[in-house]
Motif scaffolding. Structure first.
Motif, PDB file in Angstrom:
ATOM      1  N   TRP A  85       0.834  -1.207   0.000  1.00  0.00           N
ATOM      2  CA  TRP A  85       0.000   0.000   0.000  1.00  0.00           C
ATOM      3  C   TRP A  85       0.866   1.253   0.000  1.00  0.00           C
ATOM      4  CZ3 TRP A  85      -2.946  -2.237   4.744  1.00  0.00           C
ATOM      5  CH2 TRP A  85      -3.754  -3.301   4.341  1.00  0.00           C
ATOM      6  N   ALA A  86       1.952   1.230   0.766  1.00  0.00           N
ATOM      7  CA  ALA A  86       2.865   2.376   0.808  1.00  0.00           C
ATOM      8  C   ALA A  86       3.431   2.631  -0.588  1.00  0.00           C
ATOM      9  CB  ALA A  86       3.981   2.127   1.810  1.00  0.00           C
ATOM     10  N   GLY A  87       3.752   1.576  -1.303  1.00  0.00           N
ATOM     11  CA  GLY A  87       4.244   1.723  -2.671  1.00  0.00           C
ATOM     12  C   GLY A  87       3.217   2.355  -3.586  1.00  0.00           C
ATOM     13  N   GLU A  88       1.969   1.973  -3.431  1.00  0.00           N
ATOM     14  CA  GLU A  88       0.898   2.541  -4.251  1.00  0.00           C
ATOM     15  C   GLU A  88       0.705   4.026  -3.962  1.00  0.00           C
ATOM     16  OE1 GLU A  88      -2.760   0.281  -4.469  1.00  0.00           O
ATOM     17  OE2 GLU A  88      -1.643  -1.567  -4.052  1.00  0.00           O
ATOM     18  N   VAL A  89       0.732   4.384  -2.680  1.00  0.00           N
ATOM     19  CA  VAL A  89       0.585   5.790  -2.301  1.00  0.00           C
ATOM     20  C   VAL A  89       1.775   6.592  -2.827  1.00  0.00           C
ATOM     21  CG1 VAL A  89       0.517   7.407  -0.353  1.00  0.00           C
ATOM     22  CG2 VAL A  89      -0.882   5.330  -0.305  1.00  0.00           C
ATOM     23  N   TYR A  90       2.970   6.046  -2.671  1.00  0.00           N
ATOM     24  CA  TYR A  90       4.180   6.726  -3.137  1.00  0.00           C
ATOM     25  C   TYR A  90       4.112   6.972  -4.644  1.00  0.00           C
ATOM     26  CZ  TYR A  90       9.077   8.041  -3.475  1.00  0.00           C
ATOM     27  OH  TYR A  90      10.237   8.736  -3.694  1.00  0.00           O
TER      28      TYR A  90
ATOM     29  N   PHE B  58      -5.723  13.957   0.738  1.00  0.00           N
ATOM     30  CA  PHE B  58      -6.096  12.597   1.120  1.00  0.00           C
ATOM     31  C   PHE B  58      -7.152  12.028   0.169  1.00  0.00           C
ATOM     32  CE2 PHE B  58      -8.327   9.327   3.444  1.00  0.00           C
ATOM     33  CZ  PHE B  58      -7.301   8.630   4.063  1.00  0.00           C
ATOM     34  N   LYS B  59      -8.134  12.846  -0.158  1.00  0.00           N
ATOM     35  CA  LYS B  59      -9.224  12.377  -1.029  1.00  0.00           C
ATOM     36  C   LYS B  59      -8.699  11.978  -2.412  1.00  0.00           C
ATOM     37  CE  LYS B  59     -12.503  15.236   1.419  1.00  0.00           C
ATOM     38  NZ  LYS B  59     -13.240  16.501   1.440  1.00  0.00           N
ATOM     39  N   LEU B  60      -7.733  12.733  -2.925  1.00  0.00           N
ATOM     40  CA  LEU B  60      -7.166  12.405  -4.230  1.00  0.00           C
ATOM     41  C   LEU B  60      -6.285  11.160  -4.163  1.00  0.00           C
ATOM     42  CD1 LEU B  60      -6.346  15.942  -5.660  1.00  0.00           C
ATOM     43  CD2 LEU B  60      -8.172  14.378  -6.361  1.00  0.00           C
ATOM     44  N   VAL B  61      -5.594  10.975  -3.045  1.00  0.00           N
ATOM     45  CA  VAL B  61      -4.803   9.749  -2.864  1.00  0.00           C
ATOM     46  C   VAL B  61      -5.745   8.553  -2.852  1.00  0.00           C
ATOM     47  CG1 VAL B  61      -3.370   8.441  -1.237  1.00  0.00           C
ATOM     48  CG2 VAL B  61      -2.875  10.846  -1.666  1.00  0.00           C
ATOM     49  N   LYS B  62      -6.851   8.700  -2.147  1.00  0.00           N
ATOM     50  CA  LYS B  62      -7.830   7.611  -2.071  1.00  0.00           C
ATOM     51  C   LYS B  62      -8.386   7.289  -3.456  1.00  0.00           C
ATOM     52  CE  LYS B  62     -11.771   6.040   0.519  1.00  0.00           C
ATOM     53  NZ  LYS B  62     -12.812   6.309   1.470  1.00  0.00           N
ATOM     54  N   LYS B  63      -8.682   8.319  -4.232  1.00  0.00           N
ATOM     55  CA  LYS B  63      -9.214   8.124  -5.580  1.00  0.00           C
ATOM     56  C   LYS B  63      -8.169   7.490  -6.502  1.00  0.00           C
ATOM     57  CE  LYS B  63     -11.437  10.637  -9.326  1.00  0.00           C
ATOM     58  NZ  LYS B  63     -11.935  11.933  -9.780  1.00  0.00           N
ATOM     59  N   ALA B  64      -6.918   7.944  -6.402  1.00  0.00           N
ATOM     60  CA  ALA B  64      -5.854   7.459  -7.283  1.00  0.00           C
ATOM     61  C   ALA B  64      -5.460   6.017  -6.983  1.00  0.00           C
ATOM     62  CB  ALA B  64      -4.632   8.367  -7.173  1.00  0.00           C
TER      63      ALA B  64
ATOM     64  N   LYS C 145      -9.568   3.842   3.634  1.00  0.00           N
ATOM     65  CA  LYS C 145      -8.985   4.838   4.546  1.00  0.00           C
ATOM     66  C   LYS C 145      -7.937   4.207   5.464  1.00  0.00           C
ATOM     67  CE  LYS C 145     -10.085   8.090   8.182  1.00  0.00           C
ATOM     68  NZ  LYS C 145     -11.115   8.682   9.034  1.00  0.00           N
ATOM     69  N   ASP C 146      -8.261   3.085   6.080  1.00  0.00           N
ATOM     70  CA  ASP C 146      -7.325   2.431   7.003  1.00  0.00           C
ATOM     71  C   ASP C 146      -6.050   1.985   6.295  1.00  0.00           C
ATOM     72  OD1 ASP C 146      -9.138   2.810   9.034  1.00  0.00           O
ATOM     73  OD2 ASP C 146      -9.875   0.746   9.011  1.00  0.00           O
ATOM     74  N   GLU C 147      -6.181   1.548   5.056  1.00  0.00           N
ATOM     75  CA  GLU C 147      -5.019   1.117   4.293  1.00  0.00           C
ATOM     76  C   GLU C 147      -4.110   2.305   3.970  1.00  0.00           C
ATOM     77  OE1 GLU C 147      -7.259  -2.649   2.116  1.00  0.00           O
ATOM     78  OE2 GLU C 147      -7.145  -0.723   1.071  1.00  0.00           O
ATOM     79  N   ILE C 148      -4.720   3.435   3.617  1.00  0.00           N
ATOM     80  CA  ILE C 148      -3.938   4.636   3.339  1.00  0.00           C
ATOM     81  C   ILE C 148      -3.244   5.123   4.607  1.00  0.00           C
ATOM     82  CG2 ILE C 148      -4.042   7.062   2.631  1.00  0.00           C
ATOM     83  CD1 ILE C 148      -6.403   6.231   0.799  1.00  0.00           C
TER      84      ILE C 148
END
Length: 68
Positions: free
Chosen positions: A9-14, A27-33, A38-41
């Motif tokens: 998940w960290a790799g996906e956010v990065y 945060f909302k755009l990270v969730k969409k992308a 939420k807990d995973e982010i």
């Protein structure tokens, strides 16, 4: 949830942050992308924060995440 999942998940956010024009997203755009929950982010942000790869700030009512 396990350590391996959090790392993934960290790799996906990065990647989402890296691919944005400003290397910064709310945060909302990270969730969409990433399509993560939420807990995973939040777990991913903990991982990235511990590695010193991100900074966090509040902007209006949204959490803004930026690469260092």
């Amino acid at each position: 949830m396990n350590i391996e999942s959090i790392g993934t998940w960290a790799g996906e956010v990065y990647k989402a942050l890296e691919n944005s024009d400003t290397r910064m997203l709310g945060f909302k755009l990270v969730k969409k992308a990433t399509k993560l929950k939420k807990d995973e982010i939040m777990a991913a942000l903990g991982w990235l924060g511990r590695e010193g790869k991100i900074t966090l700030a509040m902007n209006d009512e949204d959490l803004v995440i930026a690469l260092v």
